[in-house]
Design an enzyme around this catalytic site. Sequence first.
Site, PDB file in Angstrom:
ATOM      1  N   LYS A  90      51.472 154.882 109.701  1.00  0.00           N
ATOM      2  CA  LYS A  90      51.698 155.849 108.621  1.00  0.00           C
ATOM      3  C   LYS A  90      51.930 155.132 107.293  1.00  0.00           C
ATOM      4  O   LYS A  90      51.473 155.579 106.245  1.00  0.00           O
ATOM      5  CB  LYS A  90      52.894 156.752 108.949  1.00  0.00           C
ATOM      6  CG  LYS A  90      53.230 157.787 107.861  1.00  0.00           C
ATOM      7  CD  LYS A  90      52.046 158.706 107.560  1.00  0.00           C
ATOM      8  CE  LYS A  90      52.317 159.649 106.382  1.00  0.00           C
ATOM      9  NZ  LYS A  90      53.288 160.707 106.685  1.00  0.00           N
ATOM     10  N   LYS A 118      59.313 157.361  98.557  1.00  0.00           N
ATOM     11  CA  LYS A 118      60.026 156.883  99.741  1.00  0.00           C
ATOM     12  C   LYS A 118      59.078 156.149 100.675  1.00  0.00           C
ATOM     13  O   LYS A 118      59.388 155.070 101.203  1.00  0.00           O
ATOM     14  CB  LYS A 118      60.689 158.070 100.444  1.00  0.00           C
ATOM     15  CG  LYS A 118      61.422 157.744 101.728  1.00  0.00           C
ATOM     16  CD  LYS A 118      60.598 158.039 102.967  1.00  0.00           C
ATOM     17  CE  LYS A 118      60.306 159.510 103.121  1.00  0.00           C
ATOM     18  NZ  LYS A 118      59.580 159.806 104.384  1.00  0.00           N
TER      19      LYS A 118
END
Length: 286
Positions: A167, A235
């Site tokens: 990811k 983030k």
Amino acid sequence: MNIGFVGLGIMGSPMAANLLKAGHAVTGYDLSTERVEQLVGLGGKGASSVVEAVGGAEVVISMLPDSPQVEETAPLVIEYGRPNLLYIDMSTIKPETSRRVARQATAAGVRALDAPVSGGERGAIDATLSIMVGGEQEDFEAARSVLETLGKTVVHVGPAGAGQTVKAANQLVVGGIYGLVAEAIVLLEASGVDPAPGLDVLAGGLAGSRILDIKRHTMLKREFAPGFRIDLHHKDMGIAVAAAREAGVSLPLTGQVAQLVAAAKAQGHGSLDHSALLKVVERLNG
């Protein structure tokens, strides 16, 4: 199956809805009572706590903003889950957090998978998400039918934490493409070329991408309603940079993309879609 779902935000709500459509019994919990009520309106059951959502569930899915929320939720899932519970965390978090959760789960007899997703809100609604899964192969096979209800591409990529590493790679590529599409728009407009047909050509050639397919029109209109917020991509870029440091590799373009996303957040665009990187490139050019 009886499924407990923790985290009913932009992504979690449509995912839980798709599980209901597939015939699963879903008990959902979120800090927002409104989101819980929306799930109840679709035929699900509302929970007032994580513990209540977990109780009696064969499968628990969490879709949370960041590592701290997972670190707070996972111990409750592990402690109060039934024996042999299948715990699928679909949040995007640090790989080391997923590995630590997996160790704790295994010690308690809970089967844990990290299964972050790509595809944004549209993919969650249409059940076309790309899902990258880390954990034991046997546990992945047990979860496959549930995951295939949520996504079109479901791949086991390795042991615990591997899903999060994939990811991170996904997010650095997505951020880079958004940045380059933004630069292409600025170049076309500054050169007096209509960017709409220009981007149509790019989308049909080797430069084509999923981002160009679904985002070029809204970017040209400067419409940045969040499908995935800059705050969250900021983030995620931090996770990508940290993963590179842990692996001992140099990713110079990733560093530049991370700074571009950081600039978007610093300029007050954190609540906008990550396609709002266009605003940063425009500001660089006055």
